[in-house]
Design a protein around this motif. Sequence first.
Motif, short mmCIF file in Angstrom:
data_model
loop_
_atom_site.label_atom_id
_atom_site.label_comp_id
_atom_site.label_asym_id
_atom_site.label_seq_id
_atom_site.Cartn_x
_atom_site.Cartn_y
_atom_site.Cartn_z
N ALA A 50 -88.86 -55.96 -36.72
CA ALA A 50 -88.90 -54.43 -36.77
C ALA A 50 -88.35 -53.40 -36.83
CB ALA A 50 -90.44 -54.51 -36.78
N ARG A 51 -88.10 -53.59 -35.27
CA ARG A 51 -87.16 -52.74 -34.38
C ARG A 51 -86.11 -52.56 -35.57
NH1 ARG A 51 -88.81 -55.24 -30.31
NH2 ARG A 51 -87.13 -57.08 -30.30
N ARG A 52 -84.93 -53.29 -35.99
CA ARG A 52 -83.80 -52.85 -36.86
C ARG A 52 -84.47 -52.26 -38.15
NH1 ARG A 52 -81.97 -57.70 -37.16
NH2 ARG A 52 -83.57 -58.87 -38.30
N VAL A 53 -85.28 -52.28 -38.79
CA VAL A 53 -86.21 -51.33 -39.99
C VAL A 53 -86.32 -49.98 -39.05
CG1 VAL A 53 -87.98 -51.32 -41.77
CG2 VAL A 53 -87.15 -53.00 -41.54
N LEU A 54 -86.08 -49.43 -38.31
CA LEU A 54 -87.40 -48.44 -38.14
C LEU A 54 -86.09 -47.74 -37.03
CD1 LEU A 54 -90.52 -49.35 -35.59
CD2 LEU A 54 -90.12 -48.07 -38.15
N ARG A 55 -84.95 -48.71 -36.37
CA ARG A 55 -83.40 -48.36 -35.83
C ARG A 55 -82.74 -47.69 -37.00
NH1 ARG A 55 -81.46 -53.14 -32.44
NH2 ARG A 55 -82.10 -53.29 -33.07
N ASN A 56 -82.51 -48.53 -38.00
CA ASN A 56 -82.23 -48.06 -39.73
C ASN A 56 -82.69 -46.06 -39.62
OD1 ASN A 56 -80.22 -47.99 -41.77
ND2 ASN A 56 -82.40 -48.79 -42.83
N TYR A 57 -84.01 -46.13 -40.00
CA TYR A 57 -84.59 -44.76 -39.99
C TYR A 57 -84.36 -43.85 -39.26
CZ TYR A 57 -86.98 -46.27 -44.26
OH TYR A 57 -86.74 -46.80 -45.50
N ALA A 58 -84.12 -44.58 -37.73
CA ALA A 58 -83.74 -43.29 -36.38
C ALA A 58 -82.55 -42.96 -36.87
CB ALA A 58 -84.11 -43.98 -35.52
N ASP A 59 -81.61 -43.83 -37.73
CA ASP A 59 -80.20 -43.50 -37.33
C ASP A 59 -80.15 -42.90 -38.62
OD1 ASP A 59 -79.28 -44.73 -35.20
OD2 ASP A 59 -79.24 -46.51 -36.76
N ARG A 60 -81.00 -43.23 -39.58
CA ARG A 60 -80.83 -41.97 -40.87
C ARG A 60 -81.16 -40.70 -40.39
NH1 ARG A 60 -81.92 -44.67 -46.12
NH2 ARG A 60 -80.16 -43.53 -46.78
N TRP A 61 -82.35 -40.81 -39.30
CA TRP A 61 -82.46 -39.03 -39.21
C TRP A 61 -82.12 -38.23 -38.53
CZ3 TRP A 61 -86.50 -35.64 -40.22
CH2 TRP A 61 -87.43 -34.89 -39.14
N ALA A 62 -80.95 -39.54 -37.00
CA ALA A 62 -80.10 -38.69 -36.72
C ALA A 62 -78.74 -37.63 -37.48
CB ALA A 62 -79.43 -39.88 -35.69
N ARG A 63 -78.94 -38.79 -38.50
CA ARG A 63 -77.63 -38.17 -39.50
C ARG A 63 -78.00 -37.02 -40.35
NH1 ARG A 63 -76.83 -43.75 -40.21
NH2 ARG A 63 -77.81 -43.71 -42.47
N ASP A 64 -79.38 -36.92 -40.38
CA ASP A 64 -80.04 -36.21 -41.43
C ASP A 64 -79.80 -36.28 -42.75
OD1 ASP A 64 -81.57 -33.53 -42.00
OD2 ASP A 64 -79.10 -32.59 -42.67
N ASP A 65 -80.43 -38.09 -43.04
CA ASP A 65 -80.20 -38.26 -44.80
C ASP A 65 -81.32 -38.74 -44.75
OD1 ASP A 65 -79.28 -40.79 -42.96
OD2 ASP A 65 -77.61 -41.38 -44.85
N GLY A 66 -82.47 -38.56 -43.64
CA GLY A 66 -84.24 -39.92 -44.18
C GLY A 66 -84.62 -39.56 -43.05
N GLY A 67 -85.82 -40.32 -43.07
CA GLY A 67 -86.49 -40.35 -41.94
C GLY A 67 -88.11 -41.22 -42.43
N ILE A 68 -89.01 -41.34 -41.38
CA ILE A 68 -89.34 -42.57 -41.91
C ILE A 68 -90.74 -41.80 -40.43
CG2 ILE A 68 -89.69 -44.00 -40.02
CD1 ILE A 68 -90.17 -46.70 -41.66
N TRP A 69 -92.41 -41.71 -41.15
CA TRP A 69 -93.43 -41.23 -40.28
C TRP A 69 -94.02 -41.66 -40.51
CZ3 TRP A 69 -90.02 -38.44 -43.11
CH2 TRP A 69 -89.24 -37.81 -42.89
N GLY A 70 -95.06 -42.55 -39.02
CA GLY A 70 -96.35 -43.63 -39.57
C GLY A 70 -97.87 -42.01 -39.90
N ILE A 71 -98.53 -42.92 -40.55
CA ILE A 71 -100.13 -42.55 -40.43
C ILE A 71 -101.11 -43.50 -39.84
CG2 ILE A 71 -102.18 -42.33 -42.01
CD1 ILE A 71 -99.84 -41.76 -44.70
N TRP A 72 -101.58 -42.90 -38.65
CA TRP A 72 -102.48 -43.76 -37.65
C TRP A 72 -103.95 -43.15 -38.24
CZ3 TRP A 72 -97.29 -43.14 -36.05
CH2 TRP A 72 -96.60 -43.89 -35.64
#
Length: 182
Positions: A50-72
Amino acid sequence: MFALALTDDAELRQLMPWHADEFLANLDRCREHIAPWVGASFVATDPESARRVLRNYADRWARDDGGIWGIWRHGTLVGGVMFVSLSTTTGVAEAGCWLEPAAEGQGLVTRAARVIIDWAIRDRGIHRVEWVTKAANARSIAVARRLGMSRDGVLREAAPGRGGRADLEVWSVLAPEWKPAG
């Protein structure tokens, strides 16, 4: 920390690696429901994955090529939206989503997707936002329609899976066609 209200009881927030336990609990509640529609690399099965998936998206956000947002909803993570890809060079992004069955039918994914698509077009200069889904995923196709997307076509038997190969539908909206909410 930063949240955007989607409804009176639901909000959109960036999903980060420190949300791994909440993300895993969310996936555990909807694993069977989303399994036919999402790739194996997304569906984490333990805290580290789970951390790996979210880290992947955090890295993508930092590279400006993706991102992930949660619905609470009521303080519980029930799903989310993401940019599987985002390129300001080509002006093309691909959006996606997932949601627990108990949160379906309330317009949460459509509202959340509208927020990130609007941001990508207005703030990042994206010209084309794509929505790629298995042809049998009627709920996902309905979201694409509600977002004002056009069906570009079908990629026949493009997705391997447990039940054999599946067709993918490609939907998109172009910046000049985009109608933001409000």
